[in-house]
Write a protein that holds these residues in place. Structure first.
Motif, PDB file in Angstrom:
ATOM      1  N   ASP A  99       0.810  -1.220   0.000  1.00  0.00           N
ATOM      2  CA  ASP A  99       0.000   0.000   0.000  1.00  0.00           C
ATOM      3  C   ASP A  99       0.846   1.274   0.000  1.00  0.00           C
ATOM      4  N   SER A 127      -2.279  -4.437  -3.938  1.00  0.00           N
ATOM      5  CA  SER A 127      -2.911  -3.239  -3.376  1.00  0.00           C
ATOM      6  C   SER A 127      -3.942  -2.720  -4.369  1.00  0.00           C
ATOM      7  N   ALA A 377      -5.824  -7.767  -3.832  1.00  0.00           N
ATOM      8  CA  ALA A 377      -6.111  -6.672  -2.903  1.00  0.00           C
ATOM      9  C   ALA A 377      -7.307  -7.037  -2.040  1.00  0.00           C
TER      10      ALA A 377
END
Length: 889
Positions: A99, A127, A377
């Protein structure tokens, strides 16, 4: 060299998705024409599309990778640049987690580029920190569709605009922003005069010139307006009870929320600041007309309550069962050429590919399984505004920006500048060598542009079209999907061995069909396009999804698990930032007719610069008097977030208490005209879309001692000039200037500005020292090279006539006298400011034809001088000129 057969491709501007025939001519020129076989435009192009051939030169193109060394961007090999990107991302992920990196992409990307970018971030980096500039224009529509329908679906098609008995345009200057659709409406009304057009917009725009009714609502009050309509429909018995009972849920709750503030039309009219009789006329017409299309755009979406605005519109269509049938339904007019394609592949930070949901574990497992990805993610990523705040805070340490210019387009744009200045790794993929965002890059990667790219786009009516290459890749430029794949491979990720856009499209189509059944069933399904060969992909014809379905929900079945649509209670609320003593005016932003986004492309076309050459502040004359600013002079508008300077105009379409500024100008083409720096960063809590239409501002004089303009065949250095705008002309550059310093010797100043050092140069000038007026022309071999005009007032000579002199091989005696006089000696020589950019027809030419030929209609003007005969976006302005000339007579 013979003319090559035309290549069928798709326009790269708005979401209409017009088909284009592009042919290479002997000598290298490009002939652009509308594709008569494309269903979106049937051969017509707007002025921007028609001028595409003028934007394809390599001037100011980024043609080689660059890497910043010791604070300076220097040319680099692709290997060095890609290693820098891959190594930088890998190191940051290893130390800070996935992230800590992000992608910020664009609706300018082709679907294939978009698909690879999302697969890379969400399935391999792990992410969801990939967002797009489409967040800024249509994410509220996406959220509204998903809440109401269960999936991001535009239920109608363009034909519905012609089949409707009433078209309602909300927050959309369609005549300028989607001109081909607007002309379809205009043409059908000629054969169906009973068809009604209603425009709901705080400004009186060009679109209103064709309207039967214009409701100039107070900015931010759309939910009051449509909640009031819902209450009115219930009161008048216009609810389709059978449809509501069988195919929807939640009407009672939506009506209860609406009745709190919007049950009385008189109170709604007062809140919206519209004439109650006009409001009731709209309500009555909507209730009485079965076939209604309500088309909405940025004026609805770009709001801190944008999603509720979308749902308040949809509620009215669901309540009356007006959806999924010919000539009726809510219709989102998309701003970018592939915003819809980006939505198909999960281009927003809170979405997964193939219309699957990021917050649903089964959906995440489905995508991860299909991709055979090492991870997926697990939560929504940062939306655009939050992303740049996280970059400034240091929690996101690397960002890769692809095909967009956030330092100009984002709200609170100075915050974006601060963020990128602090960012550990900024990578920018673009076609432009010079943009506001590029200045902050650590790595610049040269991308392919329109005419060089190959892939697909999806327009506002769910129609997939091919963008085909007809030009070779310039310099070292590469396709975005190729660059993403090479970085992914360098980072050790499998699954990015694509060799063509066809291979990517096939995987995209297969994912759309993967487990597309039962609880995972989606309307988005490209199963009929799975397995296309290279030749079939190359020959792919424009087509809507799902296969063969122009309209959706006509059977009353929606995408929610129970098959029912949802009414969404939409309690009205004011914009987040309200005007007050310090900032008493409301800023609204938007587009002008002939420019696109931040002008890195349209700014290169001279024919697109003639209509509106400078940024402007449109303000009501009484407000201008109140705040001591004058039409034609410069003023500064400022907010709690930033400021900009532009010229004051009275466009005649703005209400008191409001100002309007266009979005296109940047630091690359003006000294201080980035309106994004002024716009507040408030966002819709559901969609994350910023409030571009409602920022409290103040206005004040921007005092200068002189005004000037220069036309020059060569670029100028403008150090020390307080205010400037650079405009592309035909064979010259135009500069609008203003300064605060006093100039004692205007002749010496002018020579220095124009770089004329030779005292024997062919230099003609006129000076009136007492009046502060100076005019000069620099000739080279009898041909005009440069001219400069200076005055203490902004009322300088006509630029259009002087611009025409640059096409002359020699200046004759009359022209030499005219340039010093400041006006042509011959009658009718000055065509005036451009009205029709398609044919280069000026205001003076049109007005003279109206007076001398006794013309009374826009069609007669077109027949006489051609103006309005192509895209038709200037027809509203021609109608205004007809009124002005008649009034003057």
């Amino acid at each position: 060299m013979t003319t090559c057969p035309p290549v069928k491709t798709t326009c790269p501007y708005c979401g209409v998705g017009c088909g284009v025939d592009a042919a290479r001519l002997p000598g290298g020129a490009i002939r652009i024409a509308g594709d008569s076989s494309h269903p979106a435009n049937l051969g017509r192009l707007c002025v921007k599309g028609s001028a595409l051939g003028d934007t394809l030169d390599l001037d100011k193109r980024l043609l080689q990778p660059q890497v910043r060394v010791d604070g300076v961007l220097r040319p680099a090999s692709w290997d060095a640049a890609l290693d820098k990107v891959a190594g930088g991302l890998r190191a940051i992920i290893a130390e800070h987690g996935p992230d800590a990196v992000a992608l910020y992409v664009s609706g300018q990307l082709l679907t294939e580029d978009y698909y690879v970018a999302n697969k890379f971030m969400k399935g391999y980096v792990g992410s969801a920190n990939i967002d797009t500039n489409s967040r800024l224009c249509m994410s509220s529509a996406v959220a509204g569709h998903k809440r109401a329908f269960g999936e991001d679906i535009v239920p109608g098609c363009y034909d519905d605009l012609e089949l409707a008995d009433m078209v309602v345009l909300v927050g959309s200057n369609t005549a300028w922003c989607h001109p081909i659709l607007f002309q379809r409406i205009a043409r059908i009304r000629e054969s169906r005069p009973h068809m009604k057009l209603v425009v709901i917009d705080p400004r009186r725009t060009a679109t209103c010139e064709l309207a039967d009714l214009h409701l100039p609502v107070k900015p931010g009050t759309d939910v009051w307006l449509f909640n009031g309509l819902l209450c009115y429909l219930a009161k008048e018995g216009a609810i389709d009870g059978a449809f509501v009972t069988q195919h929807s849920a939640g009407l009672d709750e939506a009506l209860a929320a609406a009745h709190v503030d919007c049950g009385d039309p008189l109170q709604v009219a007062a809140m919206c600041k519209v004439d109650p009789h006009a409001l009731l006329a709209f309500y009555q017409a909507f209730a009485a007309t079965r076939k209604v299309v309500t088309a909405f755009s940025q004026g609805v979406n770009q709001s801190s309550s944008g999603t509720d605005k979308v749902n308040s519109i949809i509620n009215c269509h669901l309540a009356t069962g007006r959806i999924g049938q010919p000539g009726m339904g809510p219709f989102s007019l998309t701003g970018q050429p592939n915003a819809m394609g980006g939505r198909e592949v999960g281009g927003l930070a809170n979405m997964l590919a193939a219309h699957l949901e990021l917050d649903n574990p089964r959906h995440r497992e489905t995508v991860q399984s299909f991709w055979n990805a090492p991870r997926i993610a697990a939560k929504a990523g940062l939306k655009a505004v939050d992303l740049f705040h996280a970059i400034e805070a240091g929690t996101v340490k690397a960002v890769w920006i692809i095909a967009t210019n956030p330092l100009v387009s984002m709200p609170d744009a100075d915050q974006v500048r601060r963020a990128l200045a602090k960012c550990e790794l900024v990578v920018v993929s673009d076609i432009s060598a010079q943009s506001d965002t590029n200045a902050h890059a650590h790595v610049l990667l040269p991308a392919l542009g329109w005419g060089e790219k190959d892939g697909t786009v999806t327009n506002s009516e769910r129609r997939i079209s091919r963008q085909r290459a007809f030009l070779p890749a310039p310099g070292a430029a590469r396709a975005d999907w190729q660059v993403l794949c090479e970085v992914a491979t360098r980072m050790g990720y499998a699954g990015f061995d694509f060799t063509s856009p066809q291979a990517i499209f096939d995987e995209h189509a297969r994912l759309s069909a993967f487990r597309n059944e039962g609880a995972l069933a989606r309307l988005f399904n490209l199963i009929h396009l799975v397995g296309l060969s290279g030749a079939q992909y190359d020959g792919l014809q424009p087509q809507q999804w799902p296969q063969g379905q122009a309209r959706l929900f006509g059977d009353g079945r929606f995408a929610h698990a129970d098959g029912r649509a949802r009414f969404i209670p939409t309690a009205p609320r004011a914009p987040q930032n309200l005007p007050g003593e310090d900032y008493p005016l409301i800023l609204n932003t938007g587009r002008v007719r002939d420019q696109w986004h931040t002008m890195t492309r349209t700014g290169k076309a001279a024919k697109l610069s003639g209509h509106v050459a400078e940024a402007f502040i449109d303000i009501h004359p009484q407000d201008a008097l109140l705040y001591s600013v004058r039409e034609g002079e410069l003023a500064r508008i400022s907010s709690a977030w930033g400021a900009m300077v532009a010229r004051v105009v009275h466009g005649g379409g703005i209400a008191r208490g409001q100002v309007f500024v266009p979005i296109h100008w940047s630091d690359a083409n003006a000294s201080d005209a980035r309106v994004g720096a002024v716009v507040n960063p408030a966002v819709d809590p559901v969609s994350g879309e910023p409030e571009f239409k409602h920022t409290p501002v103040r206005i004040e004089q921007f005092r200068v001692n002189w005004h000037a303009f220069v036309l020059s065949r060569t670029p100028l250095a403008l150090d020390g000039v307080a205010h400037w705008t650079r405009i592309q002309g035909e064979q010259f550059l135009r500069y609008e200037l203003a300064g605060r310093q006093r100039i004692d010797d205007l002749g010496a100043w002018a020579r220095a500005l124009l770089g004329v050092e030779d005292e024997h140069a062919d230099w003609l000038d006129y000076a009136d020292a007492s009046a502060g007026v100076y005019r000069a022309v620099h000739l080279e071999e009898g041909r005009i090279a440069q001219c400069v005009y200076v005055s203490p007032r902004p009322d300088l000579p006509s630029r259009s006539w002087l611009a025409s002199l640059f096409a002359h091989a020699q200046m004759d005696v009359a022209d030499r006298a005219g340039v010093l006089l400041g006006q042509p000696l011959g009658k009718g020589v000055d065509a005036g400011a451009t009205v029709c950019s398609c044919f280069g027809v000026g205001r003076n030419t049109i007005c003279a034809a109206i007076r001398e030929q006794g013309l009374t209609t826009a069609a007669q003007v077109t027949a006489c001088v051609k103006a309005g005969g192509n895209c038709g976006s200037c027809v509203p302005e021609i109608r205004q000129l007809l009124l002005e000339v008649r009034s003057a007579a």
